[in-house]
Design an enzyme around this catalytic site. Structure first.
Site, PDB file in Angstrom:
ATOM      1  N   GLY A 127       5.412   3.111   1.592  1.00  0.00           N
ATOM      2  CA  GLY A 127       6.411   3.981   0.979  1.00  0.00           C
ATOM      3  C   GLY A 127       6.521   3.777  -0.526  1.00  0.00           C
ATOM      4  CB  SER A 129      -0.895   0.005   1.237  1.00  0.00           C
ATOM      5  OG  SER A 129      -0.141   0.425   2.353  1.00  0.00           O
ATOM      6  CE  LYS A 130       1.234   7.611  -2.940  1.00  0.00           C
ATOM      7  NZ  LYS A 130       0.748   8.745  -3.622  1.00  0.00           N
ATOM      8  NE  ARG A 131      -1.774   3.233   5.802  1.00  0.00           N
ATOM      9  CZ  ARG A 131      -2.582   2.261   6.180  1.00  0.00           C
ATOM     10  NH1 ARG A 131      -2.279   1.525   7.224  1.00  0.00           N
ATOM     11  NH2 ARG A 131      -3.694   2.007   5.534  1.00  0.00           N
TER      12      ARG A 131
END
Ligand code: GLU
Length: 477
Positions: free
Chosen positions: A252, A248-250
């Protein structure tokens, strides 16, 4: 003669294109290119609520930036288009009418409240909810763009072949009546992609795992439409760095354009993304695009999740940068110089670049790694104080070491050989280790924690400037 291979990338314009999406596009592109087939870009913009402005441009820019050229797409029509689903509404309507005529679709007369009540009924009696248990006895005549049109399924068990996942199967409970055309006149993905893949003569559908559970519904619809389905190819999910959940974008993971803006090379990104869930069966890790086109095969896409390890991308990118010719690196680095470099000629820039090439992992590191070649950085006492080997020697000793270095370098012609000889002589005469003496001279002459080989760096910085910097450091001690 067997049919030409046609693949498609069919993103919905709902935001930035993530690595998993690009990987789907890349696999579809590789398959088409390898087989001298065709690769289409189809924009699936039938869900107006989820559409994010600018996404279509973004998708096109990403594909262009990665050189994933498509043979037809929204900005490149051919006789199979249009390639935006919102421009194909008449086509879906025609196919929907066929289903109405053959008795395989009906107008859904229910309000949201009625459907909610059916759902509650099912959950109260601990039964799975199925639309097909609530088919209206006398459905109204379907009025396009007034009521939703629902598929009248013919539930049965299925087993089917997925080129990656192998044999898959599901019982009749996986088949249900689903919406074909919504009340706003737009088709659902479930309907539109089947019509489009058929009309565009797509031979292979490469898409994410989230569509596996709906495949029995699709198979049922293909039958109702009396058409064959393309080959299903479902690559494994791209997982986050820990390997236990979807990327996920989390984690990075950035958007491809961000990676490019940071100076990741297109060829490194392509190589890295291709390796997410695919290998050629050997330990070979570095593949040029041509080699990928040659070596790629859907048979070698793995089933288990592919871990997105940014360190590996960094390693790969650094390797690609090191392998660039001097001229090529010079071209690619053009946009990444620190602004102070503007006052220097190309010859000087080329010398600097040659020195930092070994250490560059991505091109936007260039300013940090090269600034001291262009400007005198202010003295930074932390560099000495935080180095225990240096700080324990005490200021007097450090000063003495730098003074003898200054005396010797003052006599040098600043050729690399002479600098090397002098630095080695200084090691002998001082009895110090390189980790002490060279670190000290490096700090004094660059005010940076790390730099390319010392003699070469001094040579490029030049005699006057190097001596001036040593002097400044001596005075500060
Ligand atoms: N529009 C779908 C998505 O973006 C594509 C699925 C497919 O490739 O068929 O997830």
């Amino acid at each position: 003669m067997s049919e030409i291979i046609r693949t498609r990338f069919a993103p919905s314009p709902t935001g930035y294109l993530h690595v998993g999406g690009i990987r789907t596009a890349l696999f579809a592109w590789l398959l088409a290119r390898q087989n001298k087939g065709l690769f289409y870009l189809r924009i699936e913009d039938t869900d107006k609520n989820r559409e994010v402005e600018g996404s279509i441009e973004h998708i096109i820019n990403c594909l262009k930036a990665l050189n994933l050229d498509y043979d037809a797409g929204p900005d490149k029509p051919n006789d199979k288009g249009p390639f935006r689903q919102s421009e194909r509404l008449e086509i879906y309507r025609k196919w929907a009418n066929k289903l109405v005529e053959s008795g395989r679709a009906y107008a859904d007369p229910y309000s949201k409240e009625e459907l909610d009540a059916f759902r509650k009924q099912a959950s109260d009696s601990k039964q799975p909810f199925l639309y097909r248990n609530h088919r209206p006895d006398n459905p109204p005549t379907w009025e396009y763009s007034k009521q939703p049109l629902r598929f009248k399924s013919d539930p049965k068990a299925y087993s089917w072949e997925d080129k990656v996942m192998g044999k898959l199967s599901a019982g009749a409970e996986a088949v249900d009546d689903f919406i074909l055309i919504k009340s706003d006149g737009y088709p659902t993905y479930n309907f539109a992609h089947i019509v489009d893949d058929y009309e565009m003569r797509i031979t292979h559908i490469i898409r994410g795992q989230e569509f596996i559970s709906s495949t029995p519904n699709y198979l049922n619809l293909y039958e109702a439409l009396e058409i064959d389905h393309p080959v299903f190819v479902t690559p494994p999910p791209v997982l986050g760095p820990t390997g236990n959940k979807k990327l996920s974008k989390r984690d990075g993971a950035k958007d491809v354009l961000e990676y490019l803006a940071e100076g990741y090379l297109v060829e490194a990104l392509i190589n890295f993304i291709a390796s997410l869930g695919w290998n050629d069966g050997t330990t070979k890790e570095l593949f040029s695009v041509e080699e990928l086109i040659e070596a790629f095969s859907i048979e070698r896409i793995v089933k288990s999740g592919a871990r997105f390890d940014e360190r590996r991308l960094l390693w790969m990118n650094g390797t690609y940068i090191r392998n660039l010719s001097k001229d090529e690196l010079f071209k690619r680095a053009e946009a990444f110089w620190p602004k102070e470099a503007a006052n220097y000629d190309n010859e000087y820039l080329a010398q600097v670049l040659t020195l930092v090439q070994e250490r560059l992992k991505y091109l936007s590191e260039l300013p940090e790694l090269s600034r001291f070649f262009f400007i005198d950085l202010p003295l930074n006492p932390i560099l000495i104080n935080s180095n225990p080997k240096l700080s324990e020697l005490g200021k007097d000793m450090l000063k003495q070491l730098l003074e003898s270095a200054y005396e010797s370098l003052e006599q040098s012609d600043f050729s690399q050989d002479d600098l090397n000889n002098r630095l080695n002589d200084l090691l002998t005469s001082s009895g110090q280790k390189p980790a002490v003496l060279f670190s000290l001279i490096r700090i004094a002459s660059t005010q940076a924690t790390a730099s390319p080989p010392l003699a070469a760096s001094l040579m490029v910085i030049g005699k006057d400037r190097s001596l001036k910097r040593l002097k400044q450091q001596i005075d500060s001690l």
